[in-house]
Design a protein around this motif. Structure first.
Motif, PDB file in Angstrom:
ATOM      1  N   UNK A 107      15.276  34.988   8.604  1.00 10.58           N
ATOM      2  CA  UNK A 107      15.159  33.813   8.953  1.00 10.58           C
ATOM      3  C   UNK A 107      13.899  33.177   8.410  1.00 10.58           C
ATOM      4  N   UNK A 108      13.373  32.405   8.470  1.00 12.25           N
ATOM      5  CA  UNK A 108      12.073  31.319   8.598  1.00 12.25           C
ATOM      6  C   UNK A 108      11.662  31.021   9.872  1.00 12.25           C
ATOM      7  N   UNK A 109      10.122  30.677   9.660  1.00 12.53           N
ATOM      8  CA  UNK A 109       9.390  31.036  11.010  1.00 12.53           C
ATOM      9  C   UNK A 109      10.672  29.605  11.844  1.00 12.53           C
ATOM     10  N   UNK A 110      10.744  30.574  12.632  1.00 15.54           N
ATOM     11  CA  UNK A 110      11.488  29.203  13.532  1.00 15.54           C
ATOM     12  C   UNK A 110      10.573  29.261  14.860  1.00 15.54           C
ATOM     13  N   UNK A 111       9.400  29.630  15.126  1.00 15.84           N
ATOM     14  CA  UNK A 111       8.442  29.665  16.144  1.00 15.84           C
ATOM     15  C   UNK A 111       7.813  27.942  16.468  1.00 15.84           C
ATOM     16  N   UNK A 112       7.917  27.984  18.001  1.00 19.33           N
ATOM     17  CA  UNK A 112       7.244  26.682  17.929  1.00 19.33           C
ATOM     18  C   UNK A 112       5.345  26.426  17.454  1.00 19.33           C
ATOM     19  N   UNK A 113       5.030  27.368  17.399  1.00 14.85           N
ATOM     20  CA  UNK A 113       3.270  27.615  17.069  1.00 14.85           C
ATOM     21  C   UNK A 113       3.492  27.739  15.059  1.00 14.85           C
ATOM     22  N   UNK A 114       4.410  27.274  14.717  1.00 18.29           N
ATOM     23  CA  UNK A 114       4.627  27.103  12.759  1.00 18.29           C
ATOM     24  C   UNK A 114       3.932  25.955  13.100  1.00 18.29           C
ATOM     25  N   UNK A 115       3.714  25.625  11.085  1.00 20.67           N
ATOM     26  CA  UNK A 115       3.455  24.774  10.971  1.00 20.67           C
ATOM     27  C   UNK A 115       4.334  24.303  10.494  1.00 20.67           C
ATOM     28  N   UNK A 116       5.431  22.877  11.187  1.00 19.28           N
ATOM     29  CA  UNK A 116       6.872  22.216  11.041  1.00 19.28           C
ATOM     30  C   UNK A 116       6.201  20.984  10.495  1.00 19.28           C
ATOM     31  N   UNK A 117       6.827  20.280   9.655  1.00 18.65           N
ATOM     32  CA  UNK A 117       6.683  19.429   9.121  1.00 18.65           C
ATOM     33  C   UNK A 117       8.442  18.171   9.997  1.00 18.65           C
ATOM     34  N   UNK A 118       9.360  18.965  10.370  1.00 19.91           N
ATOM     35  CA  UNK A 118      10.325  19.011  11.545  1.00 19.91           C
ATOM     36  C   UNK A 118      10.453  20.213  12.096  1.00 19.91           C
ATOM     37  N   UNK A 119      11.341  20.198  13.370  1.00 21.33           N
ATOM     38  CA  UNK A 119      12.007  20.908  14.450  1.00 21.33           C
ATOM     39  C   UNK A 119      13.222  21.334  13.919  1.00 21.33           C
ATOM     40  N   UNK A 120      12.844  23.036  13.342  1.00 18.99           N
ATOM     41  CA  UNK A 120      14.331  23.233  12.569  1.00 18.99           C
ATOM     42  C   UNK A 120      15.008  23.148  13.804  1.00 18.99           C
ATOM     43  N   UNK A 121      15.854  22.504  13.484  1.00 17.98           N
ATOM     44  CA  UNK A 121      16.655  22.289  14.745  1.00 17.98           C
ATOM     45  C   UNK A 121      18.464  23.578  14.820  1.00 17.98           C
ATOM     46  N   UNK A 122      18.743  23.209  13.710  1.00 15.21           N
ATOM     47  CA  UNK A 122      20.409  24.113  13.584  1.00 15.21           C
ATOM     48  C   UNK A 122      20.021  25.714  13.635  1.00 15.21           C
ATOM     49  N   UNK A 123      18.884  25.796  13.263  1.00 17.72           N
ATOM     50  CA  UNK A 123      18.783  27.242  12.678  1.00 17.72           C
ATOM     51  C   UNK A 123      17.465  28.043  14.284  1.00 17.72           C
ATOM     52  N   UNK A 124      17.495  26.622  15.333  1.00 12.41           N
ATOM     53  CA  UNK A 124      16.537  27.538  16.105  1.00 12.41           C
ATOM     54  C   UNK A 124      18.143  27.532  17.361  1.00 12.41           C
ATOM     55  N   UNK A 125      19.389  26.740  16.774  1.00 13.44           N
ATOM     56  CA  UNK A 125      20.397  27.184  18.399  1.00 13.44           C
ATOM     57  C   UNK A 125      21.205  28.601  17.436  1.00 13.44           C
ATOM     58  N   UNK A 126      20.808  28.870  16.314  1.00 11.28           N
ATOM     59  CA  UNK A 126      21.281  29.849  15.775  1.00 11.28           C
ATOM     60  C   UNK A 126      21.629  30.881  17.330  1.00 11.28           C
ATOM     61  N   UNK A 127      20.018  31.622  17.765  1.00 11.07           N
ATOM     62  CA  UNK A 127      20.562  32.531  18.247  1.00 11.07           C
ATOM     63  C   UNK A 127      19.751  31.654  19.637  1.00 11.07           C
ATOM     64  N   UNK A 128      18.292  32.016  20.145  1.00  7.22           N
ATOM     65  CA  UNK A 128      17.838  31.467  21.832  1.00  7.22           C
ATOM     66  C   UNK A 128      16.703  30.441  21.693  1.00  7.22           C
ATOM     67  N   UNK A 129      17.223  29.230  22.411  1.00  6.04           N
ATOM     68  CA  UNK A 129      16.571  28.020  22.371  1.00  6.04           C
ATOM     69  C   UNK A 129      15.106  28.130  23.072  1.00  6.04           C
ATOM     70  N   UNK A 130      15.563  29.221  23.653  1.00  3.66           N
ATOM     71  CA  UNK A 130      14.159  29.545  24.552  1.00  3.66           C
ATOM     72  C   UNK A 130      13.394  30.597  23.913  1.00  3.66           C
ATOM     73  N   UNK A 131      13.469  31.271  23.223  1.00  2.00           N
ATOM     74  CA  UNK A 131      12.667  32.294  23.173  1.00  2.00           C
ATOM     75  C   UNK A 131      12.458  32.337  21.397  1.00  2.00           C
ATOM     76  N   UNK A 132      12.685  31.013  20.855  1.00  2.00           N
ATOM     77  CA  UNK A 132      12.770  31.457  19.315  1.00  2.00           C
ATOM     78  C   UNK A 132      12.229  32.749  18.363  1.00  2.00           C
ATOM     79  N   UNK A 133      10.816  33.093  18.972  1.00  2.27           N
ATOM     80  CA  UNK A 133      11.268  34.449  18.086  1.00  2.27           C
ATOM     81  C   UNK A 133      11.341  35.881  18.604  1.00  2.27           C
TER      82      UNK A 133
END
Length: 448
Positions: A107-133
């Motif tokens: 996966x690309x970086x899905x952490x909340x600390x990553x410098x995102x232009x937007x929230x990777x919503x669908x990619x987040x939902x593939x695993x654990x929303x409460x702990x993206x790392x």
């Protein structure tokens, strides 16, 4: 280069699909049938477990999202499976247990600390929303129940997966939504059936923990960053009741009642009938707040209707679908508990939470090969206009959705390919859909 190849592939597949097929009402490959896998009767305590049945699936799931305007790209690939054991029936009793395991392969970086232009919503939902790392500790107990069957009816208690119009698995990720409570299905009236129960806990899709119904309300808004305000909701759970009347093969009527204790009451009704090659459907949704709470306004009510006209041929089905709000308020129902049931609904398109919705959908479904009837490819177009922060907004979505089951010794292998293009208008900049999006998903399931 990969990003632009993805765009080219999307348009090639969409063009090719004009000669292909998908039927949106068919059972999706991204789901597992639950219930009584094993109808065998046991004649002793030993046979109760010995004659049990194991089933489940292995799944590969890949998601990609690209925003051409901001040149932003995210992707994630997961691998995992589900295993369920259901005992035989002994004096009408059956027990079941099942679990899920998932691994983040890439996966690309899905952490909340990553410098995102937007929230990777669908990619987040593939695993654990409460702990993206979290990439490895993604297992979950999904089923643990005891069931008593009498003739064609049953009562079940424990952890289970349910499928109703508003409470359902919404199973297009690695972990579907599952529920804990009491469930009853009465089916002794032949043409008439009643089912329902009371749910007090849920493990929402894309999470690993079991939490109370109160904790689950608004969980996605907080975890996905759309709403940083924690609205504390106090409810003992959800009571639901469904009635189903099918007098003949041409007419069916379904009525569902949902009562979120201390929050709101909802009724969802659906009438469908066939006339030769034509199918007509009408849905009515009503919601009213029952008590003052932090989730809905005390005066909140909603009336929404949805209609469908469909022509069904041997290899082609085409339908026009329309959903219209009859009140200024939007539909408010926890997305953590399931997907939407409206005729205009397609994968990745939601209207819950939007005000003054006017949604129109054209769905084209074809089946090209007589010797490969499981190959289903669909072209869907949906436009939903609504109010967003008192401003007129709209979202147009074009989707190519292919699903198929392979043949021969690979008949248990199923594939789904979903490509979608989103065109927003009038959204605020901080919203997820503030610019055009290309989105793709590939699911491979092997059932056993």
């Amino acid at each position: 280069m990969k990003k632009y190849s993805y765009i080219i592939a999307f348009f090639i597949l969409s063009t090719a699909a004009l000669a292909q097929n998908n039927h949106q009402q068919y059972e999706g490959i991204d789901s597992v049938k639950h219930g009584s896998f094993n109808p065998n009767e046991a004649h002793s305590f030993h046979e109760w477990f010995k004659n049990g049945h194991v089933s489940g699936l292995f799944r590969s799931n890949t998601i990609q999202t690209f925003r051409p305007s901001s040149n932003s790209f995210h992707a994630a690939s997961g691998l995992g499976g589900r295993i369920y054991y259901h005992s035989a029936y002994w004096h009408g009793l059956q027990v079941g247990v099942g679990g899920i395991y998932t691994y983040n392969i890439l996966s690309t970086d899905l952490s909340e600390t990553a410098d995102h232009e937007f929230n990777p919503k669908w990619e987040h939902q593939l695993f654990d929303l409460e702990d993206p790392q979290n990439k490895h500790d993604l297992d979950r107990l999904e089923e643990l129940f005891i069931k008593y069957r009498f003739k064609d009816s049953y009562i079940k208690f424990g952890k289970m997966v349910l499928n109703t119009p508003l409470v359902n698995p919404q199973d297009s990720r690695m972990k579907p939504s599952a529920f804990q409570g009491l469930w009853l299905d009465w089916n002794e009236g032949h043409k008439f059936e009643i089912n329902g129960g009371f749910l007090n806990k849920v493990s929402p899709r894309s999470t690993t923990e079991w939490i109370s119904m109160s904790e689950s309300i608004g969980l996605y808004d907080r975890l996905l960053g759309d709403d940083t305000t924690h609205r504390e909701v106090h409810t003992k759970g959800l009571a639901l009741l469904g009635g189903h009347y099918i007098p003949n093969e041409h007419i069916s009527f379904h009525s569902w009642q949902y009562y979120i204790e201390n929050v709101s009451f909802i009724t969802f009704n659906q009438l469908e009938f066939d006339v030769h090659d034509l199918n007509f459907g009408l849905q009515y949704y009503y919601q009213s707040t029952t008590h003052e709470n932090e989730y809905t306004d005390i005066e909140h009510t909603n009336h929404t209707i949805s209609a469908r006209a469909k022509w069904v041929g041997d290899r082609l089905q085409i339908s026009y679908n329309h959903t219209q709000s009859l009140s200024d308020n939007g539909i408010i129902f926890p997305s953590e508990w399931g997907g939407e049931p409206f005729y205009t609904t397609i994968s990745r398109h939601r209207i819950i939470g939007l005000e003054n919705v006017n949604s129109k959908a054209l769905k084209l479904d074809l089946q090209p090969f007589d010797n490969w009837k499981s190959l289903n490819i669909g072209i869907y177009g949906v436009n939903s206009s609504f109010n967003n922060s008192n401003e007129e907004s709209s979202l147009t979505q074009l989707s190519f959705d292919m699903q198929t089951q392979f043949r021969g010794e690979w008949s248990d292998l199923r594939l789904r390919l979903l490509n979608s293009y989103f065109i927003p208008k009038g959204y605020q900049e901080e919203h997820f859909h503030y610019e055009s999006i290309f989105h793709s998903q590939l699911i491979l399931n092997y059932r056993f």
